[in-house]
Design a protein around this motif. Sequence first.
Motif, PDB file in Angstrom:
ATOM      1  N   UNK A 117      34.375  41.444  41.249  1.00 51.42           N
ATOM      2  CA  UNK A 117      34.726  40.023  41.399  1.00 51.42           C
ATOM      3  C   UNK A 117      36.213  39.746  41.136  1.00 51.42           C
ATOM      4  N   UNK A 118      36.837  40.352  40.104  1.00 49.19           N
ATOM      5  CA  UNK A 118      38.275  40.085  39.902  1.00 49.19           C
ATOM      6  C   UNK A 118      39.127  40.508  41.104  1.00 49.19           C
ATOM      7  N   UNK A 119      38.760  41.581  41.771  1.00 52.93           N
ATOM      8  CA  UNK A 119      39.500  42.019  42.953  1.00 52.93           C
ATOM      9  C   UNK A 119      39.319  41.033  44.105  1.00 52.93           C
ATOM     10  N   UNK A 120      38.097  40.567  44.288  1.00 53.88           N
ATOM     11  CA  UNK A 120      37.805  39.589  45.343  1.00 53.88           C
ATOM     12  C   UNK A 120      38.602  38.312  45.087  1.00 53.88           C
ATOM     13  N   UNK A 121      38.577  37.841  43.842  1.00 55.90           N
ATOM     14  CA  UNK A 121      39.305  36.614  43.497  1.00 55.90           C
ATOM     15  C   UNK A 121      40.806  36.784  43.700  1.00 55.90           C
ATOM     16  N   UNK A 122      41.330  37.977  43.424  1.00 56.31           N
ATOM     17  CA  UNK A 122      42.760  38.236  43.620  1.00 56.31           C
ATOM     18  C   UNK A 122      43.128  38.143  45.099  1.00 56.31           C
ATOM     19  N   UNK A 123      42.284  38.673  45.963  1.00 56.65           N
ATOM     20  CA  UNK A 123      42.537  38.591  47.410  1.00 56.65           C
ATOM     21  C   UNK A 123      42.586  37.131  47.836  1.00 56.65           C
ATOM     22  N   UNK A 124      41.631  36.355  47.372  1.00 54.95           N
ATOM     23  CA  UNK A 124      41.544  34.946  47.771  1.00 54.95           C
ATOM     24  C   UNK A 124      42.667  34.126  47.149  1.00 54.95           C
ATOM     25  N   UNK A 125      42.887  34.302  45.859  1.00 50.60           N
ATOM     26  CA  UNK A 125      43.883  33.496  45.145  1.00 50.60           C
ATOM     27  C   UNK A 125      45.314  33.821  45.571  1.00 50.60           C
ATOM     28  N   UNK A 126      45.636  35.101  45.676  1.00 48.17           N
ATOM     29  CA  UNK A 126      47.009  35.510  45.991  1.00 48.17           C
ATOM     30  C   UNK A 126      47.252  35.714  47.481  1.00 48.17           C
ATOM     31  N   UNK A 127      46.166  35.693  48.259  1.00 47.64           N
ATOM     32  CA  UNK A 127      46.253  35.796  49.719  1.00 47.64           C
ATOM     33  C   UNK A 127      46.986  37.061  50.168  1.00 47.64           C
ATOM     34  N   UNK A 128      46.684  38.167  49.507  1.00 42.99           N
ATOM     35  CA  UNK A 128      47.286  39.437  49.904  1.00 42.99           C
ATOM     36  C   UNK A 128      46.279  40.560  49.691  1.00 42.99           C
ATOM     37  N   UNK A 129      46.504  41.688  50.355  1.00 41.72           N
ATOM     38  CA  UNK A 129      45.559  42.808  50.244  1.00 41.72           C
ATOM     39  C   UNK A 129      45.458  43.358  48.822  1.00 41.72           C
ATOM     40  N   UNK A 130      44.293  43.879  48.518  1.00 41.60           N
ATOM     41  CA  UNK A 130      44.033  44.508  47.221  1.00 41.60           C
ATOM     42  C   UNK A 130      43.350  45.844  47.506  1.00 41.60           C
ATOM     43  N   UNK A 131      43.734  46.874  46.746  1.00 42.88           N
ATOM     44  CA  UNK A 131      43.093  48.185  46.867  1.00 42.88           C
ATOM     45  C   UNK A 131      42.718  48.665  45.469  1.00 42.88           C
ATOM     46  N   UNK A 132      41.559  49.293  45.363  1.00 46.54           N
ATOM     47  CA  UNK A 132      41.109  49.848  44.090  1.00 46.54           C
ATOM     48  C   UNK A 132      40.068  50.928  44.356  1.00 46.54           C
ATOM     49  N   UNK A 133      39.752  51.683  43.319  1.00 50.12           N
ATOM     50  CA  UNK A 133      38.713  52.699  43.409  1.00 50.12           C
ATOM     51  C   UNK A 133      37.576  52.314  42.483  1.00 50.12           C
ATOM     52  N   UNK A 134      36.393  52.695  42.889  1.00 47.07           N
ATOM     53  CA  UNK A 134      35.236  52.487  42.026  1.00 47.07           C
ATOM     54  C   UNK A 134      34.222  53.589  42.268  1.00 47.07           C
ATOM     55  N   UNK A 135      33.414  53.806  41.261  1.00 50.91           N
ATOM     56  CA  UNK A 135      32.370  54.814  41.333  1.00 50.91           C
ATOM     57  C   UNK A 135      31.032  54.087  41.380  1.00 50.91           C
ATOM     58  N   UNK A 136      30.148  54.546  42.254  1.00 51.11           N
ATOM     59  CA  UNK A 136      28.810  53.948  42.309  1.00 51.11           C
ATOM     60  C   UNK A 136      27.772  55.064  42.372  1.00 51.11           C
ATOM     61  N   UNK A 137      26.590  54.733  41.954  1.00 52.71           N
ATOM     62  CA  UNK A 137      25.496  55.694  41.965  1.00 52.71           C
ATOM     63  C   UNK A 137      24.718  55.549  43.267  1.00 52.71           C
ATOM     64  N   UNK A 138      24.536  56.670  43.950  1.00 50.29           N
ATOM     65  CA  UNK A 138      23.747  56.688  45.181  1.00 50.29           C
ATOM     66  C   UNK A 138      22.262  56.586  44.831  1.00 50.29           C
ATOM     67  N   UNK A 139      21.433  56.264  45.826  1.00 51.88           N
ATOM     68  CA  UNK A 139      19.986  56.208  45.567  1.00 51.88           C
ATOM     69  C   UNK A 139      19.414  57.523  45.024  1.00 51.88           C
ATOM     70  N   UNK A 140      20.051  58.663  45.389  1.00 51.13           N
ATOM     71  CA  UNK A 140      19.577  59.961  44.888  1.00 51.13           C
ATOM     72  C   UNK A 140      20.099  60.289  43.491  1.00 51.13           C
ATOM     73  N   UNK A 141      20.885  59.367  42.911  1.00 49.51           N
ATOM     74  CA  UNK A 141      21.399  59.540  41.558  1.00 49.51           C
ATOM     75  C   UNK A 141      22.781  60.157  41.477  1.00 49.51           C
ATOM     76  N   UNK A 142      23.280  60.712  42.575  1.00 52.78           N
ATOM     77  CA  UNK A 142      24.612  61.318  42.590  1.00 52.78           C
ATOM     78  C   UNK A 142      25.686  60.229  42.544  1.00 52.78           C
TER      79      UNK A 142
END
Length: 180
Positions: A117-142
């Motif tokens: 959400x903070x990244x989304x809000x930054x895009x909307x508020x500052x009206x410029x591109x945002x890039x970041x990395x995140x880790x998520x768990x796949x359905x198989x647990x990896x």
Amino acid sequence: MQQRQGQEFDLLQVARPPPAAWFTCTARWLPEQGHYLCVLHDQSAARRAASAARAQAEKFQLLADHVPALIATYDVRTRQCLFANKRYATTFGWDEHSIVGRGFAEVIGEAAAREVRPHVEAVIEHRRPVAYERCMKRPDGALQWLEVNMLPQLDARGEPLACFVLISDITRHRVAEQAM
């Protein structure tokens, strides 16, 4: 076409040979004069433009579904999905049709929505591109590492309309780094 005197009608006419031309004719019976008043409208340009737009949309869909990235667009006001390619949709358990109209948190999950959400809000508020990395768990647990790029779509006045999301799977890069 048989028409009874005094009956109003509409008619769509396609002229041949190519290029095809489309006309609509609206007729109204004028009893005092004993004839029809007809108005003919050339619909050719509108029909060709609609056909060209459909062809362009089909090309975009083909491209979007075959790039090695997850692509989506969300309305900034409602936070609802406006478009998603197959890869994006299936990554989050949807298909490219059922995901449209779903809220951001519904698509990616409440916990993930809070995280980004903070990244989304930054895009909307500052009206410029945002890039970041995140880790998520796949359905198989990896674990899956994602590089997320968000771009604002702005109207003519510079107000945000939508947020484009482009996600690349960088898991193999992270795994290689960890192996070293």
